[in-house]
Design an enzyme around this catalytic site. Structure first.
Site, PDB file in Angstrom:
ATOM      1  N   ARG A 107      14.107   7.995  21.134  1.00 54.75           N
ATOM      2  CA  ARG A 107      12.895   8.798  21.018  1.00 54.75           C
ATOM      3  C   ARG A 107      13.058   9.874  19.950  1.00 54.75           C
ATOM      4  O   ARG A 107      12.097  10.585  19.652  1.00 54.75           O
ATOM      5  CB  ARG A 107      12.574   9.462  22.360  1.00 54.75           C
ATOM      6  CG  ARG A 107      11.603   8.660  23.227  1.00 54.75           C
ATOM      7  CD  ARG A 107      11.464   9.398  24.525  1.00 54.75           C
ATOM      8  NE  ARG A 107      10.232   9.163  25.213  1.00 54.75           N
ATOM      9  CZ  ARG A 107      10.109   8.323  26.250  1.00 54.75           C
ATOM     10  NH1 ARG A 107      11.129   7.626  26.666  1.00 54.75           N
ATOM     11  NH2 ARG A 107       8.947   8.196  26.862  1.00 54.75           N
ATOM     12  N   ARG A 161       2.667   9.022  38.910  1.00 55.12           N
ATOM     13  CA  ARG A 161       3.800   9.765  38.341  1.00 55.12           C
ATOM     14  C   ARG A 161       3.407  11.218  38.100  1.00 55.12           C
ATOM     15  O   ARG A 161       2.293  11.494  37.663  1.00 55.12           O
ATOM     16  CB  ARG A 161       4.210   9.127  36.997  1.00 55.12           C
ATOM     17  CG  ARG A 161       5.297   8.105  37.141  1.00 55.12           C
ATOM     18  CD  ARG A 161       5.526   7.345  35.863  1.00 55.12           C
ATOM     19  NE  ARG A 161       5.788   8.193  34.689  1.00 55.12           N
ATOM     20  CZ  ARG A 161       6.189   7.709  33.521  1.00 55.12           C
ATOM     21  NH1 ARG A 161       6.388   6.407  33.365  1.00 55.12           N
ATOM     22  NH2 ARG A 161       6.398   8.506  32.508  1.00 55.12           N
ATOM     23  N   ARG A 210       3.144  14.735  25.798  1.00 56.68           N
ATOM     24  CA  ARG A 210       4.088  13.639  25.555  1.00 56.68           C
ATOM     25  C   ARG A 210       3.703  12.863  24.292  1.00 56.68           C
ATOM     26  O   ARG A 210       4.564  12.482  23.498  1.00 56.68           O
ATOM     27  CB  ARG A 210       4.131  12.695  26.770  1.00 56.68           C
ATOM     28  CG  ARG A 210       4.928  13.289  27.917  1.00 56.68           C
ATOM     29  CD  ARG A 210       4.504  12.750  29.268  1.00 56.68           C
ATOM     30  NE  ARG A 210       4.666  11.331  29.413  1.00 56.68           N
ATOM     31  CZ  ARG A 210       3.960  10.584  30.264  1.00 56.68           C
ATOM     32  NH1 ARG A 210       3.043  11.138  31.049  1.00 56.68           N
ATOM     33  NH2 ARG A 210       4.178   9.307  30.350  1.00 56.68           N
ATOM     34  N   ARG A 214      -2.568   4.852  35.523  1.00 48.69           N
ATOM     35  CA  ARG A 214      -1.351   4.202  36.030  1.00 48.69           C
ATOM     36  C   ARG A 214      -1.089   4.548  37.493  1.00 48.69           C
ATOM     37  O   ARG A 214      -1.114   5.696  37.895  1.00 48.69           O
ATOM     38  CB  ARG A 214      -0.160   4.662  35.167  1.00 48.69           C
ATOM     39  CG  ARG A 214       1.157   4.090  35.638  1.00 48.69           C
ATOM     40  CD  ARG A 214       2.200   4.035  34.564  1.00 48.69           C
ATOM     41  NE  ARG A 214       2.403   5.278  33.850  1.00 48.69           N
ATOM     42  CZ  ARG A 214       3.020   5.351  32.674  1.00 48.69           C
ATOM     43  NH1 ARG A 214       3.463   4.260  32.096  1.00 48.69           N
ATOM     44  NH2 ARG A 214       3.178   6.513  32.081  1.00 48.69           N
ATOM     45  N   LYS A 274       4.749  -0.234  26.942  1.00 51.60           N
ATOM     46  CA  LYS A 274       6.138  -0.687  26.724  1.00 51.60           C
ATOM     47  C   LYS A 274       6.713  -1.344  27.991  1.00 51.60           C
ATOM     48  O   LYS A 274       7.323  -2.392  27.923  1.00 51.60           O
ATOM     49  CB  LYS A 274       7.057   0.486  26.319  1.00 51.60           C
ATOM     50  CG  LYS A 274       6.702   1.129  24.996  1.00 51.60           C
ATOM     51  CD  LYS A 274       7.746   2.139  24.582  1.00 51.60           C
ATOM     52  CE  LYS A 274       7.813   3.368  25.468  1.00 51.60           C
ATOM     53  NZ  LYS A 274       6.613   4.223  25.455  1.00 51.60           N
TER      54      LYS A 274
END
Ligand code: AMP
Length: 216
Positions: A93, A157, A168, A128, A18
């Site tokens: 969400r 992160r 998640r 990431r 996203k």
């Protein structure tokens, strides 16, 4: 002549891309990104009262409660008087959050449901890396090609680990159907345009597929 409204929701599981697509759309169509994840992480980095309150929730992979996140987003939109040319990344969400967008009076014109295989999501999350000097996000596989990036400036992160990533994605899957149904219903009477985007492809291919829709 009234301005054409272009307000976009990018909806999809963690790791689907996203943020990457949001940046592309923002640049090409001059659209402001509102990323709830970035707003919340900014509060944590600045060590604000709100940041202290939410850091454990974010690091554990759970969602911030609806009342609080709706209040934050509402304040942000009203304070900046945002009505047009905005892109929501990471909001809504939950179905309550989707209802709240209507309550704020924000006119959504496009919803993109970004989809990718579970394995792809996990690989993207675990790969990431964030360049702490620029704030830009990369996949570890592509970093070697970027000569300007200093490797010791790369951060991960805290919620990008296998356990939290799985949690998640599970939470996303639990809430996904209601939200998709809500927007699909709105697309029947052309209130919004709803499009499913296959994100198992390359970034460039995904960019092109989104452009084909927005360029019409
Ligand atoms: P993201 O950067 O979009 O992956 O979001 C990181 C984390 O911020 C999420 O796992 C949640 O803990 C929190 N968060 C971001 N957006 C929302 C939202 N719309 N509702 C609740 N929590 C959120």
């Amino acid at each position: 002549m009234s301005a054409i409204i272009m307000n976009i929701i990018l909806f999809g599981a963690p790791g689907v891309g996203k943020g990457t697509q949001a940046k592309f759309i923002s640049k090409k169509y001059n659209i402001k990104i509102i990323s709830t994840g970035d707003i919340l992480r900014n509060e944590i980095n600045k060590n604000t009262i709100l940041g202290k309150k939410i850091s454990n929730v974010i690091n554990s992979g759970k969602l911030i409660n609806d009342k609080l996140i709706i209040k934050i987003i509402k304040k942000y939109i009203l304070k900046n008087n945002l009505k047009n040319k905005i892109l929501l990344d990471g909001f809504p969400r939950t179905i309550e959050q989707a209802y709240s967008i209507d309550n704020i009076g924000l006119n959504i014109t496009y919803v993109f449901e970004l989809i990718a295989l579970h394995n792809t999501l996990i690989k993207r999350i675990l790969g990431r890396r964030i360049d702490s000097s620029s704030g830009k996000t990369y996949h570890v596989k592509n970093i070697l090609k970027k000569r300007k990036i200093s490797k010791d400036k790369l951060t991960i992160r805290r919620d990008d680990n296998i356990k939290t990533a799985k949690k998640r994605i599970k939470i996303y899957l639990k809430n996904q159907k209601k939200i998709i149904d809500f927007y699909k219903k709105k697309s029947i009477n052309k209130k919004i345009k709803f499009h499913k985007i296959d994100c198992n492809k390359t970034i460039k291919e995904i960019n092109e597929n989104i452009s084909k829709i927005l360029d019409i």
